[in-house]
Design an enzyme around this catalytic site. Structure first.
Site, PDB file in Angstrom:
ATOM      1  CD  GLU A   1      -2.382  -1.584   2.298  1.00 29.01           C
ATOM      2  OE1 GLU A   1      -2.621  -0.131   3.387  1.00 29.01           O
ATOM      3  OE2 GLU A   1      -3.308  -2.576   2.241  1.00 29.01           O
TER       4      GLU A   1
ATOM      5  CG  ASP B   1     -12.267  -9.573   2.047  1.00 26.31           C
ATOM      6  OD1 ASP B   1     -12.540  -8.154   0.889  1.00 26.31           O
ATOM      7  OD2 ASP B   1     -11.959  -9.610   2.406  1.00 26.31           O
TER       8      ASP B   1
ATOM      9  CD  GLU C   1      -4.578  -7.753   0.811  1.00 27.30           C
ATOM     10  OE1 GLU C   1      -5.418  -7.013   1.559  1.00 27.30           O
ATOM     11  OE2 GLU C   1      -3.334  -7.924   1.065  1.00 27.30           O
TER      12      GLU C   1
ATOM     13  CG  HIS D   1      -9.956  -6.015   0.665  1.00 24.59           C
ATOM     14  ND1 HIS D   1     -10.372  -7.720   1.411  1.00 24.59           N
ATOM     15  CD2 HIS D   1      -8.458  -6.159   0.879  1.00 24.59           C
ATOM     16  CE1 HIS D   1      -8.985  -7.878   1.825  1.00 24.59           C
ATOM     17  NE2 HIS D   1      -8.003  -6.490   1.700  1.00 24.59           N
TER      18      HIS D   1
ATOM     19  CG  ASN E   1      -0.609  -6.426  -1.529  1.00 23.27           C
ATOM     20  OD1 ASN E   1      -1.054  -7.008  -2.647  1.00 23.27           O
ATOM     21  ND2 ASN E   1      -1.410  -6.078  -0.553  1.00 23.27           N
TER      22      ASN E   1
END
Length: 457
Positions: A163, A270, A268, A240, A204
């Protein structure tokens, strides 16, 4: 919406265990057909890897069984972050990270290291210190060299820098950027490569799934690093996502990074929804998971997809986005949701089985030990419905080691010998499609406290 938030710590001390209840007689059983292989095998057949984030202490029982069977890669949710491995300067705690690596080796799984350089979840001794640039650089190099060196040959790839960008594509103001400038990224990658030349090294970030200002900044950074000869092997797109909002440019974005000569991973994934879940939302979620995995499957240099926790009982979403949840491929009772079958279909499966009991429409119960002490424990049972509903309910189980119920709330409970029966009370008998109800109890135990199978009727 950031990457590596804590996997929700809803299972404590004795941990969470669950038993799938029998489907209620609410309709005909699904027609029988051959089950798909596990997701990891479907992915491997496509030249991809399907993974999940995990918590080391939970890698037992049903959670461990599903983790070992379905996934080809594990990402430690928290165990490899700076605050976890070096909470006190010079004092390292590798216990959980080692546990996850050992589990992966025993189950022939890859490990994705997460994460070496981040602005969050750092120890207070680091964030509260007053460091010169030379001191800060030395601390970072030592941390990277120590951690990557410890797991040399055991980690397939590392999220080295996590990030680094703001939404507009400018660099995020962090301990690292403010103290060392933008070249902290190149330095971190170089140090990680020196510690393990075989590991794939990633940058990432979140909200970089589609083509936008933030992902373009990441693109330009990777292009610049490669031109300078800095070791960079891939980019991680966290994913996400919100229900129904898969970026239309996802595959295009994956491809443009691949065209730079680097790998891409969905790291990641979801898909959160506003609660309660219902059959329509779950169908949309299936389509979203299928679209994301399908976009990866369509690009040769997309290495694979990692879901950020595979079960709703282990998701960071509800505690971070109040009113939202149900974001993973399995429900809280470890039953595969339609999303699981969307992943399978995107990987070339039929979507016709595997993963556990098919989502045919029914209600199930999850039994949780929430706390335990020398002579007693507190338990919880959550009754959930998908594709069905209840106007009243009764949960039954048998204590297998002499446990004795002493108190219950949100249910009327009786015990005769080992048999326990709990029924709804006047205000919580209704369980809608996509909804759930929870009741709790206290009980005594001695010697052992095995988890019972719970049936709902």
């Amino acid at each position: 919406m950031r990457t590596s938030h804590l996997l929700s710590a809803r299972r404590s001390l004795a941990g969470l265990a669950t038993a799938a209840a029998a489907l209620l007689a609410l309709g005909a059983a699904p027609s029988a057909h051959a089950a798909d292989p596990p997701l990891r095998d479907l992915a491997a057949a496509q030249g991809k890897v399907i993974g999940t984030a995990v918590t080391g202490s939970e890698l037992t029982g049903t959670y461990g069984d599903i983790t070992g069977r379905e996934f080809g890669s594990l990402t430690p949710g928290n165990a490899m972050k700076w605050g976890s491995v070096e909470p006190t300067r010079g004092s390292f705690d590798w216990a959980e990270a080692d546990q996850i690596v050992a589990f992966a080796q025993a189950h022939h799984q890859q490990v994705r290291g997460h994460t070496l350089v981040w602005h969050s979840q750092n120890p207070s001794w680091l964030t509260g210190g007053s460091w010169t640039p030379a001191q800060l650089s030395s601390l970072l190099q030592n941390h990277i060299s120590t951690e990557v060196g410890r797991y040399q040959g055991k980690i397939t790839g590392w999220d080295v820098v996590n990030e680094p960008f703001n939404e507009d594509g400018t660099y995020r103001s962090t301990l690292w950027y403010d103290g060392l400038g933008a070249d902290y990224i190149a330095s971190a990658l170089t140090w990680a490569h020196a510690a393990d030349p075989a590991a794939k090294l990633y940058i990432n970030d979140y909200n970089v799934e589609g083509v936008n200002a933030k992902s373009t900044a990441l693109y330009n950074l990777v292009k610049s690093l490669k031109a300078r000869g800095v070791p960079i092997d891939g980019v991680g797109l966290q994913a996400h996502l919100v229900l129904g909002q898969v970026p239309a440019t996802l595959q295009q974005n994956i491809q443009r990074f691949a065209d730079l000569g680097v790998d891409v991973a969905i790291t990641e994934l979801d898909v959160r929804m506003q609660l309660p879940a219902d059959s329509g939302k779950l169908a949309q979620q299936k389509a979203d998971f299928k679209a994301v995995v399908g976009a990866c499957a369509a690009v040769t240099r997309c290495a694979g997809v990692t879901v950020w926790g595979f079960t709703d009982s282990d998701s960071w979403v509800p505690s971070t986005f109040p009113g939202y949840g149900a974001a993973t491929p399995y429900d809280e009772s470890y039953q595969p949701k339609p999303a699981y079958y969307g992943i399978a279909e995107a990987l070339g499966g039929s979507g016709g089985g595997g993963g556990g009991t098919a989502p045919a429409g029914g209600c199930s119960a999850a039994y949780t030990v929430t706390s335990q002490w020398n002579s007693g424990f507190t338990g919880q049972v959550r009754i959930s419905c998908t594709g069905a509903s209840l106007s009243s309910w009764k949960a039954s189980w048998s204590f297998g080691a002499g446990q004795q119920l002493t108190q219950a709330w949100n249910a009327g409970c009786t015990q005769s010998g080992a048999a326990v029966t709990c029924s709804n009370i006047s205000y919580n008998g209704t369980v809608p499609d996509g909804g759930s109800v929870t009741f709790g109890f206290n009980a005594n135990w001695s010697g052992s406290n095995p988890v019972p199978a719970v049936s709902v009727g």
